[in-house]
Design a protein around this motif. Structure first.
Motif, PDB file in Angstrom:
ATOM      1  N   LYS A  48      -1.449  -0.621   1.477  1.00 12.95           N
ATOM      2  CA  LYS A  48      -2.024  -1.771   2.160  1.00 12.95           C
ATOM      3  C   LYS A  48      -3.513  -1.908   1.846  1.00 12.95           C
ATOM      4  O   LYS A  48      -4.019  -3.013   1.591  1.00 12.95           O
ATOM      5  N   LEU A  49      -4.223  -0.780   1.845  1.00 12.11           N
ATOM      6  CA  LEU A  49      -5.658  -0.818   1.593  1.00 12.11           C
ATOM      7  C   LEU A  49      -5.953  -1.182   0.145  1.00 12.11           C
ATOM      8  O   LEU A  49      -6.934  -1.879  -0.137  1.00 12.11           O
ATOM      9  N   ALA A  50      -5.116  -0.743  -0.773  1.00 11.27           N
ATOM     10  CA  ALA A  50      -5.307  -1.096  -2.188  1.00 11.27           C
ATOM     11  C   ALA A  50      -5.285  -2.607  -2.369  1.00 11.27           C
ATOM     12  O   ALA A  50      -6.085  -3.171  -3.129  1.00 11.27           O
ATOM     13  N   SER A  51      -4.383  -3.270  -1.666  1.00  7.75           N
ATOM     14  CA  SER A  51      -4.317  -4.732  -1.748  1.00  7.75           C
ATOM     15  C   SER A  51      -5.587  -5.356  -1.179  1.00  7.75           C
ATOM     16  O   SER A  51      -6.127  -6.315  -1.741  1.00  7.75           O
ATOM     17  N   ALA A  52      -6.084  -4.815  -0.057  1.00  7.70           N
ATOM     18  CA  ALA A  52      -7.311  -5.343   0.549  1.00  7.70           C
ATOM     19  C   ALA A  52      -8.519  -5.130  -0.365  1.00  7.70           C
ATOM     20  O   ALA A  52      -9.486  -5.897  -0.311  1.00  7.70           O
ATOM     21  N   LEU A  53      -8.474  -4.099  -1.197  1.00  7.51           N
ATOM     22  CA  LEU A  53      -9.557  -3.802  -2.136  1.00  7.51           C
ATOM     23  C   LEU A  53      -9.376  -4.528  -3.471  1.00  7.51           C
ATOM     24  O   LEU A  53     -10.187  -4.347  -4.376  1.00  7.51           O
ATOM     25  N   ASN A  54      -8.306  -5.318  -3.571  1.00 10.05           N
ATOM     26  CA  ASN A  54      -8.010  -6.061  -4.807  1.00 10.05           C
ATOM     27  C   ASN A  54      -7.893  -5.147  -6.025  1.00 10.05           C
ATOM     28  O   ASN A  54      -8.370  -5.470  -7.117  1.00 10.05           O
ATOM     29  N   MET A  55      -7.253  -4.002  -5.840  1.00  8.50           N
ATOM     30  CA  MET A  55      -7.043  -3.083  -6.954  1.00  8.50           C
ATOM     31  C   MET A  55      -6.046  -3.672  -7.944  1.00  8.50           C
ATOM     32  O   MET A  55      -5.097  -4.361  -7.562  1.00  8.50           O
ATOM     33  N   ASP A  56      -6.251  -3.366  -9.211  1.00  5.72           N
ATOM     34  CA  ASP A  56      -5.282  -3.775 -10.219  1.00  5.72           C
ATOM     35  C   ASP A  56      -4.001  -2.964 -10.038  1.00  5.72           C
ATOM     36  O   ASP A  56      -4.022  -1.887  -9.424  1.00  5.72           O
ATOM     37  N   PRO A  57      -2.869  -3.455 -10.549  1.00 11.88           N
ATOM     38  CA  PRO A  57      -1.580  -2.794 -10.302  1.00 11.88           C
ATOM     39  C   PRO A  57      -1.544  -1.328 -10.726  1.00 11.88           C
ATOM     40  O   PRO A  57      -0.948  -0.495 -10.025  1.00 11.88           O
ATOM     41  N   LEU A  58      -2.167  -0.970 -11.849  1.00 13.24           N
ATOM     42  CA  LEU A  58      -2.135   0.423 -12.302  1.00 13.24           C
ATOM     43  C   LEU A  58      -2.907   1.324 -11.351  1.00 13.24           C
ATOM     44  O   LEU A  58      -2.439   2.403 -10.978  1.00 13.24           O
ATOM     45  N   SER A  59      -4.101   0.891 -10.943  1.00 16.15           N
ATOM     46  CA  SER A  59      -4.895   1.693 -10.010  1.00 16.15           C
ATOM     47  C   SER A  59      -4.186   1.826  -8.668  1.00 16.15           C
ATOM     48  O   SER A  59      -4.209   2.886  -8.038  1.00 16.15           O
ATOM     49  N   LYS A  60      -3.556   0.741  -8.238  1.00 23.37           N
ATOM     50  CA  LYS A  60      -2.815   0.773  -6.975  1.00 23.37           C
ATOM     51  C   LYS A  60      -1.674   1.776  -7.046  1.00 23.37           C
ATOM     52  O   LYS A  60      -1.463   2.559  -6.105  1.00 23.37           O
ATOM     53  N   ALA A  61      -0.949   1.786  -8.163  1.00 25.88           N
ATOM     54  CA  ALA A  61       0.158   2.732  -8.320  1.00 25.88           C
ATOM     55  C   ALA A  61      -0.350   4.173  -8.293  1.00 25.88           C
ATOM     56  O   ALA A  61       0.263   5.048  -7.676  1.00 25.88           O
ATOM     57  N   LYS A  62      -1.474   4.423  -8.944  1.00 27.92           N
ATOM     58  CA  LYS A  62      -2.046   5.778  -8.957  1.00 27.92           C
ATOM     59  C   LYS A  62      -2.486   6.187  -7.550  1.00 27.92           C
ATOM     60  O   LYS A  62      -2.294   7.332  -7.130  1.00 27.92           O
ATOM     61  N   LEU A  63      -3.078   5.247  -6.818  1.00 33.96           N
ATOM     62  CA  LEU A  63      -3.523   5.543  -5.452  1.00 33.96           C
ATOM     63  C   LEU A  63      -2.341   5.901  -4.573  1.00 33.96           C
ATOM     64  O   LEU A  63      -2.373   6.906  -3.844  1.00 33.96           O
ATOM     65  N   VAL A  64      -1.297   5.092  -4.609  1.00 31.45           N
ATOM     66  CA  VAL A  64      -0.131   5.335  -3.755  1.00 31.45           C
ATOM     67  C   VAL A  64       0.518   6.663  -4.100  1.00 31.45           C
ATOM     68  O   VAL A  64       0.873   7.452  -3.219  1.00 31.45           O
ATOM     69  N   ARG A  65       0.649   6.938  -5.400  1.00 30.07           N
ATOM     70  CA  ARG A  65       1.240   8.198  -5.839  1.00 30.07           C
ATOM     71  C   ARG A  65       0.388   9.375  -5.360  1.00 30.07           C
ATOM     72  O   ARG A  65       0.895  10.379  -4.850  1.00 30.07           O
ATOM     73  N   GLY A  66      -0.933   9.254  -5.517  1.00 27.01           N
ATOM     74  CA  GLY A  66      -1.819  10.332  -5.097  1.00 27.01           C
ATOM     75  C   GLY A  66      -1.810  10.543  -3.599  1.00 27.01           C
ATOM     76  O   GLY A  66      -1.830  11.684  -3.115  1.00 27.01           O
ATOM     77  N   CYS A  67      -1.800   9.436  -2.834  1.00 23.38           N
ATOM     78  CA  CYS A  67      -1.751   9.560  -1.374  1.00 23.38           C
ATOM     79  C   CYS A  67      -0.472  10.270  -0.931  1.00 23.38           C
ATOM     80  O   CYS A  67      -0.492  11.071   0.012  1.00 23.38           O
ATOM     81  N   PHE A  68       0.626   9.968  -1.606  1.00 22.53           N
ATOM     82  CA  PHE A  68       1.896  10.593  -1.227  1.00 22.53           C
ATOM     83  C   PHE A  68       1.861  12.109  -1.420  1.00 22.53           C
ATOM     84  O   PHE A  68       2.402  12.861  -0.607  1.00 22.53           O
ATOM     85  N   ILE A  69       1.193  12.569  -2.466  1.00 22.01           N
ATOM     86  CA  ILE A  69       1.207  14.013  -2.755  1.00 22.01           C
ATOM     87  C   ILE A  69      -0.106  14.693  -2.382  1.00 22.01           C
ATOM     88  O   ILE A  69      -0.317  15.860  -2.737  1.00 22.01           O
TER      89      ILE A  69
END
Length: 207
Positions: A48-69
């Protein structure tokens, strides 16, 4: 409570990256379910925060993956410490503070994860003012994805029940983030997260 657990466990499937990480997160889930569920919620908040920060799709995917682990290193911490019903001793706290290093070391055993994801795991407890751990990085020395994770990680942690402190409400947790802008947290990231109050509140209705 069970409703949000089912929702987050289903959503977690898209965060799992490769067979090595799947195995480690399954280990964490079997070892300490609440830490696993915390990781899933942090990933959902990160998305949700990645979208609010207007992250590009690749950065968003890396963020979500990193947050999960991000807390995978807690595999190396005993449940006696993780489930302590009193404030930790200095020795126990020192061990807890090693979990980002443990997690990064675990993830370095696979070649499938991006460097930015491993950096998130290593640095998600650094502070904007340089008083965090493990390296005492300050400000923009801290990788961006780690700075984002630190905000949603702290937010979800404040909403967890602890025997030695009262669980905060969603509103109280948001106020605490705002109070610590410029000290613990990157101010810009907190400013982008605060407007998500109503949206993220839904995640915690059934807790």
């Amino acid at each position: 409570m069970r409703g949000i657990v089912l929702q987050t466990e289903r959503s977690a499937q898209e965060f799992k990256h490769d067979s090595y990480v799947i195995g480690k997160m399954d280990h964490l889930q079997s070892k300490h379910k609440e830490t696993y569920r915390h990781c899933v919620r942090v990933a959902l908040l990160g998305e949700k925060l990645a979208s609010a920060l207007n992250m590009d799709p690749l950065s968003k995917a890396k963020l979500v993956r990193g947050c999960f682990i991000h807390d995978v290193g807690k595999i190396m911490i005993s449940n006696q410490i993780l489930d302590s019903n009193k404030p930790l001793s200095a020795e126990e706290w020192d061990l807890i503070k090693q979990h980002p290093r443990f997690g990064a070391d675990i993830l370095l055993e696979t070649l499938e994860l991006e460097e930015e994801v491993i950096e998130l795991v290593l640095h998600h407890h650094e502070r904007w003012d340089g008083k965090g751990y493990p390296h005492g990085l300050k400000g923009e020395e801290i990788p961006l994805l780690a700075r984002v994770c630190s905000v949603v990680d702290a937010f979800d942690s404040m909403l967890a029940e602890r025997p030695y402190r009262r669980r905060k409400t969603v509103e109280e947790a948001m106020c605490e983030l705002e109070r610590n802008m410029g000290t613990q947290f990157d101010p810009l990231i907190v400013q982008r997260f605060i407007p998500l109050l109503n949206e993220v509140s839904i995640m915690y209705i059934f807790r």
